[in-house]
Design an enzyme around this catalytic site. Sequence first.
Site, mmCIF file in Angstrom:
data_model
loop_
_atom_site.group_PDB
_atom_site.id
_atom_site.type_symbol
_atom_site.label_atom_id
_atom_site.label_comp_id
_atom_site.label_asym_id
_atom_site.label_seq_id
_atom_site.Cartn_x
_atom_site.Cartn_y
_atom_site.Cartn_z
ATOM 1 N N HIS A 56 0.851 -1.202 0.000
ATOM 2 C CA HIS A 56 0.000 0.000 0.000
ATOM 3 C C HIS A 56 0.877 1.239 0.000
ATOM 4 O O HIS A 56 2.086 1.158 0.117
ATOM 5 C CB HIS A 56 -1.009 -0.025 1.150
ATOM 6 C CG HIS A 56 -0.428 0.118 2.528
ATOM 7 N ND1 HIS A 56 0.391 -0.832 3.096
ATOM 8 C CD2 HIS A 56 -0.557 1.107 3.457
ATOM 9 C CE1 HIS A 56 0.733 -0.441 4.317
ATOM 10 N NE2 HIS A 56 0.179 0.741 4.554
ATOM 11 N N HIS A 58 1.426 3.950 1.902
ATOM 12 C CA HIS A 58 1.986 4.731 3.016
ATOM 13 C C HIS A 58 3.515 4.801 2.952
ATOM 14 O O HIS A 58 4.183 3.840 2.575
ATOM 15 C CB HIS A 58 1.538 4.147 4.359
ATOM 16 C CG HIS A 58 0.116 4.497 4.695
ATOM 17 N ND1 HIS A 58 -0.645 3.762 5.571
ATOM 18 C CD2 HIS A 58 -0.671 5.524 4.265
ATOM 19 C CE1 HIS A 58 -1.856 4.317 5.664
ATOM 20 N NE2 HIS A 58 -1.897 5.381 4.885
ATOM 21 N N ASP A 60 5.787 4.666 5.138
ATOM 22 C CA ASP A 60 6.583 3.686 5.890
ATOM 23 C C ASP A 60 6.599 2.317 5.198
ATOM 24 O O ASP A 60 7.147 1.353 5.743
ATOM 25 C CB ASP A 60 6.108 3.578 7.347
ATOM 26 C CG ASP A 60 4.680 3.093 7.481
ATOM 27 O OD1 ASP A 60 3.810 3.584 6.742
ATOM 28 O OD2 ASP A 60 4.432 2.202 8.322
ATOM 29 N N HIS A 61 6.028 2.228 3.991
ATOM 30 C CA HIS A 61 6.075 0.985 3.203
ATOM 31 C C HIS A 61 6.721 1.184 1.837
ATOM 32 O O HIS A 61 7.109 0.216 1.194
ATOM 33 C CB HIS A 61 4.671 0.385 3.061
ATOM 34 C CG HIS A 61 4.093 0.026 4.390
ATOM 35 N ND1 HIS A 61 4.067 -1.267 4.875
ATOM 36 C CD2 HIS A 61 3.579 0.809 5.385
ATOM 37 C CE1 HIS A 61 3.538 -1.262 6.100
ATOM 38 N NE2 HIS A 61 3.251 -0.021 6.425
ATOM 39 N N HIS A 116 -7.560 -0.417 5.850
ATOM 40 C CA HIS A 116 -6.528 0.511 6.350
ATOM 41 C C HIS A 116 -6.348 1.632 5.321
ATOM 42 O O HIS A 116 -6.394 2.810 5.642
ATOM 43 C CB HIS A 116 -5.243 -0.291 6.551
ATOM 44 C CG HIS A 116 -4.033 0.501 6.923
ATOM 45 N ND1 HIS A 116 -3.860 1.072 8.155
ATOM 46 C CD2 HIS A 116 -2.911 0.794 6.218
ATOM 47 C CE1 HIS A 116 -2.677 1.689 8.188
ATOM 48 N NE2 HIS A 116 -2.089 1.531 7.026
ATOM 49 N N ASP A 135 -0.488 -3.818 6.217
ATOM 50 C CA ASP A 135 -1.196 -3.261 7.374
ATOM 51 C C ASP A 135 -2.674 -3.666 7.363
ATOM 52 O O ASP A 135 -3.534 -2.919 7.823
ATOM 53 C CB ASP A 135 -1.062 -1.727 7.400
ATOM 54 C CG ASP A 135 0.359 -1.284 7.694
ATOM 55 O OD1 ASP A 135 1.220 -2.151 7.939
ATOM 56 O OD2 ASP A 135 0.615 -0.066 7.676
ATOM 57 N N HIS A 173 4.136 -4.588 10.592
ATOM 58 C CA HIS A 173 4.587 -3.892 11.809
ATOM 59 C C HIS A 173 4.714 -4.853 12.969
ATOM 60 O O HIS A 173 4.022 -5.864 13.039
ATOM 61 C CB HIS A 173 3.582 -2.812 12.234
ATOM 62 C CG HIS A 173 3.583 -1.619 11.354
ATOM 63 N ND1 HIS A 173 4.377 -0.524 11.570
ATOM 64 C CD2 HIS A 173 2.883 -1.356 10.223
ATOM 65 C CE1 HIS A 173 4.164 0.376 10.622
ATOM 66 N NE2 HIS A 173 3.260 -0.109 9.792
HETATM 67 FE FE FE Z 1 2.428 0.965 8.087
HETATM 68 ZN ZN ZN Z 2 0.011 1.796 6.492
#
Ligand code: FE
Ligand code: ZN
Length: 254
Positions: A56, A58, A60-61, A116, A135, A173
């Site tokens: 996805h 985001h 942080d990915h 999410h 996530d 995570h």
């Molecule tokens: Fe994340």
């Molecule tokens: Zn995420």
Amino acid sequence: MPLRIVTVPCLSDNFAFLAHDPATGATAVVDVPEAEPILAALARAGWQATDVLLTHHHADHVGGLEALQAGLPAPARVTGAAADAHRLPPLDRAVAPDDTVSIGSETGTVIDVSGHTVGHIAYHFPGSEAAFTGDSLMALGCGRLFEGTAPMMWDSLSRLMALPEGTRIFSGHDYLAGNLAFARSVEPGNAAAAARVARSRSGGPESVHVTLGEEMATNPFLRAARAETKTALGMAGRSDAEVFAELRRRKDAF
Ligand code: FE
Ligand code: ZN
């Protein structure tokens, strides 16, 4: 031959994964929170990244993708959701739910796990009994609903629950400690959940990820359809999605 999967801790609590096909040498990196630890893990294993699979949009990915590509001898082929192509880094292959993806000789399927985010996908490799869930479904938990609705996420989790119970769930995570505290508050009598965290403490990052069957025995979000869960929440007779929504609300405020 099943994929060999290496967990790569990144940033403060993210996971990336290396998935290596011994038959062909192909190696996929699943999600790219940051480049450095992934390049180090590739070097340690002696593997060359041929593919990147994104779950996805985001940061942080995907935030480490450019630096990862710059650090590789040849750029890896990037796969992500067609529905999210406008907000993902440039894709070499845009995929839709039910499309197949391959890592060397291993074939996987794309699963829509919106909730999410809308457009979030998971990758299931049946021959390796592995699913990369980002996530959506997480170890003892699930992602927050930033874009989608509770019924949408419940549908997504239900699609994952339909996979074979031996499927190992690799999520994005490490929220295990916080998720355990919440799981205990919902089902104080669930000894399997407590035992699971105790085991993971001694086993390091690799042991955070368990099979779908074990998630279904311990993860409160996968237990929304159970009569005991509904009764414990004072929601006997309510729909599974309503109970899931209440669990998600309680976790957000926990
Ligand atoms: Fe994340
Ligand atoms: Zn995420």
